[in-house]
Write a protein that holds these residues in place. Structure first.
Motif, PDB file in Angstrom:
ATOM      1  N   VAL A 172       0.841  -1.200   0.000  1.00 54.23           N
ATOM      2  CA  VAL A 172       0.000   0.000   0.000  1.00 54.23           C
ATOM      3  C   VAL A 172       0.879   1.253   0.000  1.00 54.23           C
ATOM      4  O   VAL A 172       0.621   2.202  -0.749  1.00 54.23           O
ATOM      5  CB  VAL A 172      -0.977  -0.001   1.193  1.00 54.23           C
ATOM      6  CG1 VAL A 172      -1.787   1.285   1.232  1.00 54.23           C
ATOM      7  CG2 VAL A 172      -1.895  -1.216   1.131  1.00 54.23           C
TER       8      VAL A 172
ATOM      9  N   ASN B 294      -7.724  11.188  -0.126  1.00 56.96           N
ATOM     10  CA  ASN B 294      -9.072  10.851   0.334  1.00 56.96           C
ATOM     11  C   ASN B 294      -9.970  10.465  -0.841  1.00 56.96           C
ATOM     12  O   ASN B 294     -11.004   9.838  -0.649  1.00 56.96           O
ATOM     13  CB  ASN B 294      -9.695  12.020   1.103  1.00 56.96           C
ATOM     14  CG  ASN B 294      -9.062  12.187   2.461  1.00 56.96           C
ATOM     15  OD1 ASN B 294      -8.786  11.226   3.152  1.00 56.96           O
ATOM     16  ND2 ASN B 294      -8.813  13.431   2.835  1.00 56.96           N
TER      17      ASN B 294
ATOM     18  N   TYR C 285      -9.001   8.550  -3.330  1.00 59.38           N
ATOM     19  CA  TYR C 285      -8.507   7.302  -3.910  1.00 59.38           C
ATOM     20  C   TYR C 285      -9.037   6.083  -3.167  1.00 59.38           C
ATOM     21  O   TYR C 285      -9.347   6.162  -1.974  1.00 59.38           O
ATOM     22  CB  TYR C 285      -6.976   7.271  -3.869  1.00 59.38           C
ATOM     23  CG  TYR C 285      -6.333   8.099  -4.954  1.00 59.38           C
ATOM     24  CD1 TYR C 285      -5.868   7.510  -6.113  1.00 59.38           C
ATOM     25  CD2 TYR C 285      -6.202   9.470  -4.820  1.00 59.38           C
ATOM     26  CE1 TYR C 285      -5.286   8.267  -7.116  1.00 59.38           C
ATOM     27  CE2 TYR C 285      -5.619  10.235  -5.810  1.00 59.38           C
ATOM     28  CZ  TYR C 285      -5.164   9.629  -6.963  1.00 59.38           C
ATOM     29  OH  TYR C 285      -4.588  10.376  -7.956  1.00 59.38           O
ATOM     30  N   VAL C 286      -9.126   4.977  -3.889  1.00 59.05           N
ATOM     31  CA  VAL C 286      -9.526   3.699  -3.302  1.00 59.05           C
ATOM     32  C   VAL C 286      -8.539   2.623  -3.729  1.00 59.05           C
ATOM     33  O   VAL C 286      -7.898   2.725  -4.778  1.00 59.05           O
ATOM     34  CB  VAL C 286     -10.963   3.288  -3.712  1.00 59.05           C
ATOM     35  CG1 VAL C 286     -11.983   4.222  -3.124  1.00 59.05           C
ATOM     36  CG2 VAL C 286     -11.106   3.198  -5.221  1.00 59.05           C
ATOM     37  N   ARG C 287      -8.443   1.596  -2.897  1.00 61.08           N
ATOM     38  CA  ARG C 287      -7.598   0.440  -3.219  1.00 61.08           C
ATOM     39  C   ARG C 287      -8.369  -0.491  -4.141  1.00 61.08           C
ATOM     40  O   ARG C 287      -9.544  -0.783  -3.904  1.00 61.08           O
ATOM     41  CB  ARG C 287      -7.225  -0.328  -1.959  1.00 61.08           C
ATOM     42  CG  ARG C 287      -6.434   0.485  -0.984  1.00 61.08           C
ATOM     43  CD  ARG C 287      -6.214  -0.283   0.286  1.00 61.08           C
ATOM     44  NE  ARG C 287      -5.876   0.663   1.336  1.00 61.08           N
ATOM     45  CZ  ARG C 287      -5.403   0.336   2.499  1.00 61.08           C
ATOM     46  NH1 ARG C 287      -5.227  -0.921   2.813  1.00 61.08           N
ATOM     47  NH2 ARG C 287      -5.106   1.251   3.387  1.00 61.08           N
TER      48      ARG C 287
ATOM     49  N   LEU D  81      -4.023   1.979  -6.718  1.00 61.91           N
ATOM     50  CA  LEU D  81      -4.884   3.010  -6.144  1.00 61.91           C
ATOM     51  C   LEU D  81      -5.440   3.796  -7.317  1.00 61.91           C
ATOM     52  O   LEU D  81      -4.691   4.186  -8.204  1.00 61.91           O
ATOM     53  CB  LEU D  81      -4.107   3.953  -5.227  1.00 61.91           C
ATOM     54  CG  LEU D  81      -3.453   3.357  -3.994  1.00 61.91           C
ATOM     55  CD1 LEU D  81      -2.722   4.447  -3.213  1.00 61.91           C
ATOM     56  CD2 LEU D  81      -4.456   2.661  -3.113  1.00 61.91           C
TER      57      LEU D  81
ATOM     58  N   GLN E 143     -11.788  -3.789  -0.034  1.00 59.22           N
ATOM     59  CA  GLN E 143     -12.294  -3.139   1.169  1.00 59.22           C
ATOM     60  C   GLN E 143     -11.340  -3.444   2.317  1.00 59.22           C
ATOM     61  O   GLN E 143     -10.973  -4.586   2.531  1.00 59.22           O
ATOM     62  CB  GLN E 143     -13.698  -3.653   1.499  1.00 59.22           C
ATOM     63  CG  GLN E 143     -14.344  -2.927   2.647  1.00 59.22           C
ATOM     64  CD  GLN E 143     -14.526  -1.453   2.353  1.00 59.22           C
ATOM     65  OE1 GLN E 143     -15.038  -1.078   1.316  1.00 59.22           O
ATOM     66  NE2 GLN E 143     -14.110  -0.610   3.265  1.00 59.22           N
ATOM     67  N   ASP E 144     -10.951  -2.431   3.034  1.00 62.65           N
ATOM     68  CA  ASP E 144     -10.095  -2.647   4.186  1.00 62.65           C
ATOM     69  C   ASP E 144     -10.809  -2.149   5.443  1.00 62.65           C
ATOM     70  O   ASP E 144     -11.858  -1.526   5.367  1.00 62.65           O
ATOM     71  CB  ASP E 144      -8.736  -1.975   4.004  1.00 62.65           C
ATOM     72  CG  ASP E 144      -8.833  -0.481   3.805  1.00 62.65           C
ATOM     73  OD1 ASP E 144      -9.955   0.025   3.637  1.00 62.65           O
ATOM     74  OD2 ASP E 144      -7.810   0.187   3.823  1.00 62.65           O
TER      75      ASP E 144
ATOM     76  N   ASN F 158      -9.985   3.048   3.725  1.00 60.21           N
ATOM     77  CA  ASN F 158      -8.979   3.816   2.987  1.00 60.21           C
ATOM     78  C   ASN F 158      -8.537   5.094   3.706  1.00 60.21           C
ATOM     79  O   ASN F 158      -7.940   5.965   3.094  1.00 60.21           O
ATOM     80  CB  ASN F 158      -9.458   4.129   1.572  1.00 60.21           C
ATOM     81  CG  ASN F 158      -9.572   2.888   0.730  1.00 60.21           C
ATOM     82  OD1 ASN F 158      -8.655   2.067   0.701  1.00 60.21           O
ATOM     83  ND2 ASN F 158     -10.682   2.724   0.058  1.00 60.21           N
ATOM     84  N   LYS F 159      -8.820   5.211   4.997  1.00 65.25           N
ATOM     85  CA  LYS F 159      -8.388   6.389   5.748  1.00 65.25           C
ATOM     86  C   LYS F 159      -6.887   6.362   6.021  1.00 65.25           C
ATOM     87  O   LYS F 159      -6.298   7.380   6.379  1.00 65.25           O
ATOM     88  CB  LYS F 159      -9.151   6.503   7.074  1.00 65.25           C
ATOM     89  CG  LYS F 159     -10.640   6.698   6.889  1.00 65.25           C
ATOM     90  CD  LYS F 159     -10.939   7.987   6.178  1.00 65.25           C
ATOM     91  CE  LYS F 159     -12.421   8.191   5.999  1.00 65.25           C
ATOM     92  NZ  LYS F 159     -12.765   9.117   4.956  1.00 65.25           N
TER      93      LYS F 159
ATOM     94  N   LEU G 223      -4.627   5.887   3.753  1.00 66.28           N
ATOM     95  CA  LEU G 223      -3.897   6.404   2.594  1.00 66.28           C
ATOM     96  C   LEU G 223      -3.305   7.796   2.852  1.00 66.28           C
ATOM     97  O   LEU G 223      -2.114   8.008   2.607  1.00 66.28           O
ATOM     98  CB  LEU G 223      -4.778   6.386   1.342  1.00 66.28           C
ATOM     99  CG  LEU G 223      -5.326   5.016   0.914  1.00 66.28           C
ATOM    100  CD1 LEU G 223      -6.184   5.149  -0.340  1.00 66.28           C
ATOM    101  CD2 LEU G 223      -4.213   4.016   0.719  1.00 66.28           C
TER     102      LEU G 223
END
Length: 192
Positions: free
Chosen positions: A28, A92, A94-96, A107, A127-128, A132-133, A135
Motif C-alpha cells: 500500500v 481521500n 482514492y480507493v484500493r 490506487l 475493502q479494508d 482507505n483512511k 492512505l
C-alpha cells in the motif's frame, strides 16, 4: 432461492476479505508513494511555465539592496512546500483496487471530472478495515521522510520521467519495481 442469495453474499464478503488480506502495508505504501509523485507532477504541470517569482533572503549586496533572484514558480521552495502540504488531502479521493487481469494492487481515483472513473470496470475494489483512511496517513509519512529528495527532484531543470521509480524504489525503498538500468556500451570497452 433465499439460501442461494445468502451463499452469494457470503461468498462476496469472503472474497473481499481475502483480497484485503493478501496485500501488505508495504504494498500500500508503494502505491501511495506513486500517487504522491503523480499528483505532484500533475499539479506542477497545471502551473504555467512563465509564472516567475522573486526569491531571496535577507542578504544585501555591496550597495545595501536586497539580493533577489527570479525563479519559476514551480521550482520555488514556497510553492513545493505548499504542494507537499496539500497533496495528502487528495488521497481521500482514492480507493484500493486490484487489477482484474493481473491481480496487482493499485490506487485509483474514484471520481474523475465529476464522473465515476472509467477504470472501475477493469478492477475489483479492495475493502479494508479503515475504509482507505490510512492512505493520507501513509502519504504524510512519505512526505515527511522524502521531503528533501522530493524538493530536489522537483527543483531540477528537467523533471525526471522515472521520478516515481527514483523516489519510491531507489531512495525510499517503498517499492520493489525494477531499478533503472543504464545501457552498457560495448564499443567503448576493450576486450580482456
Amino acid at each position: 432461492m433465499k439460501l442461494s442469495k445468502h451463499l452469494i453474499i457470503v461468498s462476496i464478503i469472503i472474497n473481499v476479505a481475502l483480497a484485503a488480506e493478501k496485500f501488505t502495508r508495504a504494498d500500500v505504501k508503494c502505491q501511495v508513494c506513486k500517487v504522491v509523485i503523480k499528483e505532484m507532477t500533475d499539479e506542477v504541470a497545471k502551473v504555467g511555465p512563465n509564472k516567475i517569482v522573486e526569491v531571496g533572503g535577507f542578504r544585501l549586496d555591496s550597495s545595501g539592496n536586497a539580493v533577489r533572484q527570479k525563479k519559476s514558480l514551480t521550482k520555488s521552495e514556497m510553492f513545493l512546500t505548499e504542494l507537499m502540504e496539500k497533496v495528502c488531502e487528495k488521497l481521500n479521493d482514492y480507493v484500493r483496487v486490484t487489477d482484474k487481469k493481473t491481480g496487482k494492487l493499485r490506487l485509483i481515483k474514484l471520481m474523475v471530472d465529476g464522473m465515476l472513473n472509467p477504470d472501475t470496470s477493469e478492477v475489483d475494489f479492495v475493502q479494508d478495515d479503515d475504509l482507505n483512511k490510512s492512505l493520507p496517513v501513509y502519504c504524510l509519512e512519505i512526505i515527511e521522510i522524502q521531503e528533501e529528495p522530493l524538493m530536489k527532484a522537483f527543483q531540477a531543470d528537467i523533471l525526471d520521467e522515472n521520478l516515481d521509480i527514483n523516489i519510491c524504489t531507489e531512495i525510499g525503498n517503498y517499492c520493489q519495481d525494477a531499478l533503472i538500468e543504464t545501457d552498457y556500451d560495448f564499443e567503448e570497452k576493450e576486450e580482456l
